[in-house]
Design an enzyme around this catalytic site. Structure first.
Site, PDB file in Angstrom:
ATOM      1  N   ASP A 120       0.861  -1.177   0.000  1.00  0.00           N
ATOM      2  CA  ASP A 120       0.000   0.000   0.000  1.00  0.00           C
ATOM      3  C   ASP A 120       0.898   1.227   0.000  1.00  0.00           C
ATOM      4  O   ASP A 120       2.065   1.165   0.417  1.00  0.00           O
ATOM      5  CB  ASP A 120      -0.913   0.013   1.233  1.00  0.00           C
ATOM      6  N   SER A 121       0.342   2.354  -0.435  1.00  0.00           N
ATOM      7  CA  SER A 121       1.099   3.603  -0.372  1.00  0.00           C
ATOM      8  C   SER A 121       1.205   4.101   1.065  1.00  0.00           C
ATOM      9  O   SER A 121       2.091   4.896   1.376  1.00  0.00           O
ATOM     10  CB  SER A 121       0.437   4.667  -1.247  1.00  0.00           C
ATOM     11  N   CYS A 157      -3.906  -1.147  -2.425  1.00  0.00           N
ATOM     12  CA  CYS A 157      -3.929   0.295  -2.653  1.00  0.00           C
ATOM     13  C   CYS A 157      -4.810   0.532  -3.866  1.00  0.00           C
ATOM     14  O   CYS A 157      -4.513   0.038  -4.968  1.00  0.00           O
ATOM     15  CB  CYS A 157      -2.511   0.808  -2.916  1.00  0.00           C
ATOM     16  N   GLU A 190      -8.079   8.070  10.480  1.00  0.00           N
ATOM     17  CA  GLU A 190      -6.714   8.174  10.997  1.00  0.00           C
ATOM     18  C   GLU A 190      -6.657   8.944  12.315  1.00  0.00           C
ATOM     19  O   GLU A 190      -5.715   8.777  13.088  1.00  0.00           O
ATOM     20  CB  GLU A 190      -5.804   8.796   9.941  1.00  0.00           C
ATOM     21  N   CYS A 219     -12.218   1.950  -0.545  1.00  0.00           N
ATOM     22  CA  CYS A 219     -11.019   2.530   0.076  1.00  0.00           C
ATOM     23  C   CYS A 219     -10.617   1.631   1.219  1.00  0.00           C
ATOM     24  O   CYS A 219     -11.481   1.137   1.967  1.00  0.00           O
ATOM     25  CB  CYS A 219     -11.299   3.943   0.577  1.00  0.00           C
ATOM     26  N   HIS A 278      -9.369   2.273   3.995  1.00  0.00           N
ATOM     27  CA  HIS A 278      -9.702   2.791   5.325  1.00  0.00           C
ATOM     28  C   HIS A 278     -11.148   2.463   5.726  1.00  0.00           C
ATOM     29  O   HIS A 278     -11.468   2.396   6.914  1.00  0.00           O
ATOM     30  CB  HIS A 278      -9.538   4.314   5.364  1.00  0.00           C
TER      31      HIS A 278
END
Length: 284
Positions: free
Chosen positions: A15-16, A79, A156, A199, A201
């Site tokens: 992943d980035s 990603c 986050e 996504c 997340h």
């Protein structure tokens, strides 16, 4: 090589950043007998602001690190941006099977949808790539995509617990985004019955999405879809003996920057401590 080593695959996950740890989490649940090497290219994120050529170079270098230096025999691109814009470049750069996150999510949506109309929420870069729309169209689906830029920073920040005051804010943001998306779908004459979380997340917010979607709309967690596709892709390389080793899942984590942040926040995505994260330098 011992018999247990020969029957236990090493899976590289890239992943980035560290959102892809939700994909690793799903992979561990599905393939606990495998060995995993995870790389977050944190020095060069966000990928979404870069050109396709630069993203392809970064992603190929990361893939080569996992395959050539960590011995990955199967590669999962956790990603969405890299999957959308650099999958071909990654496949050209390594000699092992490569799985992106977009096609499995689209296939899961196709399997779940009766109306063949689906909703996709993702980051702006992923939506701008139109990758989910193209993958869905190839499967006979009509996909309506929406960028939800507030959700990644909220996750986050740790605002993903629905029972908390901060979680209530995130839930309200989700409700607003979904209201806008469903209104747009209605205006276009669509009858969506599936929502794809596009996504890495967003799996941490799955409960909030399930509470907010209209009645009759199912939620597809692309991380789970990827884990299932990966399990099918390597099923011939995992044996019952390997699964019965009685050893904990081996996980090695690497980052190109912000190791301390990775260690601090990574457990939130992985659902367990990430352990000591090793710093690697892949160049500029």
């Amino acid at each position: 090589m011992s018999e247990s080593e020969s029957t236990t695959p090493t899976i590289g996950v890239f992943d980035s950043g560290f959102g892809g740890l939700t994909v690793l989490r799903a992979l561990i649940d599905r393939l606990p007998m495998a060995r995993f090497a995870f790389l977050g290219d944190t020095a060069r994120l966000p990928y979404g602001s870069k050109s396709r050529r630069t993203i392809a170079r970064y992603a190929a270098e990361s893939a080569q690190f996992l395959v050539n230096e960590q011995g990955a025999e199967y590669l999962v691109i956790a990603c969405n941006t890299a999957s959308a814009l650099a999958l071909d470049a990654i496949q050209d750069a390594v000699s092992v099977p490569v799985l992106g996150v977009i096609e499995p999510g689209a296939r899961a949506a196709a399997g779940a949808s009766r109306s063949k109309d689906v909703l996709v929420i993702a980051t702006d870069a992923t939506v701008q790539s139109r990758a989910y729309a193209a993958a869905c169209q190839a499967l006979g689906l009509r996909a309506l995509e929406k960028a939800c830029p507030l959700l990644v920073p909220l996750v986050e920040e740790g605002w993903a617990e629905s029972s908390s005051a901060t979680g209530a804010v995130t839930a309200q943001v989700i409700q607003i985004y979904l209201a806008e998306l469903t209104a747009q779908a209605a205006a276009l004459g669509l009858d969506p019955d599936v929502l794809v979380l596009g996504c890495t997340h967003y799996p941490l917010l799955r409960g909030m999405f399930e509470a907010a979607v209209p009645v009759g709309v199912g939620v597809i967690d692309s991380a789970q879809a990827v884990a299932e596709a990966a399990a099918q892709g390597i099923n011939g390389r995992v044996t019952a003996d390997a699964g019965a080793r009685g050893l904990p899942t081996e996980i090695r984590c690497f980052a190109t920057d912000s190791v301390e942040k990775f260690e601090r926040l990574g457990s939130r995505f992985l659902g367990r401590p990430v352990g000591k994260v090793q710093l690697v330098d892949l160049g500029g």
